[in-house]
Design an enzyme around this catalytic site. Structure first.
Site, PDB file in Angstrom:
ATOM      1  N   SER A 130      63.606  47.292  23.276  1.00  0.00           N
ATOM      2  CA  SER A 130      63.121  46.949  24.610  1.00  0.00           C
ATOM      3  C   SER A 130      64.205  46.177  25.348  1.00  0.00           C
ATOM      4  CB  SER A 130      61.859  46.085  24.518  1.00  0.00           C
ATOM      5  OG  SER A 130      61.470  45.602  25.789  1.00  0.00           O
ATOM      6  N   TYR A 143      57.234  38.562  22.061  1.00  0.00           N
ATOM      7  CA  TYR A 143      57.616  39.974  22.098  1.00  0.00           C
ATOM      8  C   TYR A 143      59.134  40.103  22.205  1.00  0.00           C
ATOM      9  CZ  TYR A 143      57.926  44.811  23.678  1.00  0.00           C
ATOM     10  OH  TYR A 143      58.252  46.153  23.797  1.00  0.00           O
TER      11      TYR A 143
END
Length: 251
Positions: A130, A143
Site C-alpha cells: 500500500s 495499517y
C-alpha cells in the site's frame, strides 16, 4: 500467447483478489484460490479455480493448505485488513489482528512455500502492499505500520532469493474502490472525501497481470504516488505540511 502458470492467491473472495482470480482463470491459468467466504469460493470453482476454504490465521489450517496445493509458479498475497482509527483509540485485538493478517501470515506462509520453490529455482512472489506503507497518514497508523513492515520484509527477501532465480514484487496501490474502504471506515466519509482519486479494481488487476508477465521490483498506483513517496523520504516535514489537506481526509 502468455505461458500458462500455476498461481496461488490468498484473499481471493473479495475485492482485488476476487477480480484478479476471475481474470487469471479467463486467461487460462491454473489457479488455487483461498479465502474464508464460501459463496465467492464456489463461484470461482464454477469458473475453474481449485479452491480451499481456509483461515490462514490458524496455523494448522495453513499447514493443511500446503499439503494440498501443487508447487506454484506465482504466489499472490492479496489478503489484507485495516481499520481507520487513531492510535489511542485502537484496541489490542485490532492491533494484533491487522498485524497478523497483513504481516505475520504472509511471512509464515512464505516460509512454508519457499523450500519447494527454491529447490525448483524459479518462482514469483507478489505482495499487495500500500502507499500507506510509504507515506503514513492519521487514523491509519496500525495499517501503515503493517504495510511498512511488509516493505522491509520483501526488500530483504528479494535479495535473499535472487540466487535462486526467484522474483519478488510489491504492488503499492493508493485507495481502491472496494468493500475494504467500507469495512475500514464505517462512516463512509473517507470514500466521499477521496472521490475521484479512488483506483478502480480493474486498474489494479491490469497492473498485477503486467507484473506477472514481466516481473518488476514494485508497482506504484497511481504512478504519481511513487514520486510522492520518494519526495517524502527526502523531505518528510515539508511533504506533511504541504500535503496536510490530503493526509487528513480520513477525519
Amino acid at each position: 500467447m502468455p505461458k500458462v502458470k500455476t498461481i496461488f492467491i490468498t484473499g481471493a473472495t473479495s475485492g482485488v483478489g476476487y477480480a484478479l482470480t476471475k481474470r487469471l482463470l479467463s486467461e487460462g491459468h491454473r489457479v488455487w484460490a483461498t479465502g474464508r467466504s464460501t459463496g465467492p469460493l464456489k463461484q470461482l470453482q464454477a469458473e475453474g479455480a481449485k479452491i480451499i476454504q481456509v483461515d490462514l490465521s490458524n496455523r494448522k489450517e495453513m499447514d493443511r493448505l500446503l499439503l494440498t496445493i501443487e508447487t506454484p509458479d506465482v504466489v499472490i498475497f492479496s489478503a489484507g485488513i485495516g481499520t481507520f482509527s487513531y492510535a489511542y483509540d485502537a484496541t489490542d485485538e485490532m492491533i494484533e489482528s491487522i498485524m497478523d493478517v497483513n504481516v505475520v501470515v504472509p511471512m509464515q506462509l512464505t516460509r512454508r512455500l519457499l523450500p519447494r520453490m527454491m529447490k525448483r529455482k524459479k518462482g514469483h512472489l507478489m505482495y499487495i502492499g500500500s502507499q500507506a506503507g510509504k507515506v503514513a497518514t492519521p487514523k491509519a497508523s496500525i495499517y501503515a505500520a503493517s504495510k511498512h513492515a511488509l516493505i522491509g520484509y520483501t526488500n530483504a527477501l528479494r535479495m535473499e532469493l535472487a540466487p535462486f532465480n526467484m522474483h519478488v514484487t510489491t504492488i503499492h496501490p493508493g485507495p481502491i474502490d472496494t468493500p475494504f474502504l467500507d469495512l475500514a471506515d464505517r462512516s463512509g466519509k473517507y470514500r466521499t472525501s477521496v472521490g475521484r482519486h479512488l483506483l478502480t479494481v480493474q486498474t489494479v488487476v491490469d497492473a498485477i497481470l503486467r507484473a506477472i508477465e514481466k516481473p518488476v521490483r514494485e508497482v506504484n498506483l497511481p504512478w504519481y504516488m511513487g514520486i510522492t513517496s520518494k519526495l517524502y523520504a527526502l523531505m518528510p516535514s515539508f511533504i506533511e505540511r504541504v500535503g496536510r489537506k490530503f493526509f487528513y481526509k480520513k477525519d
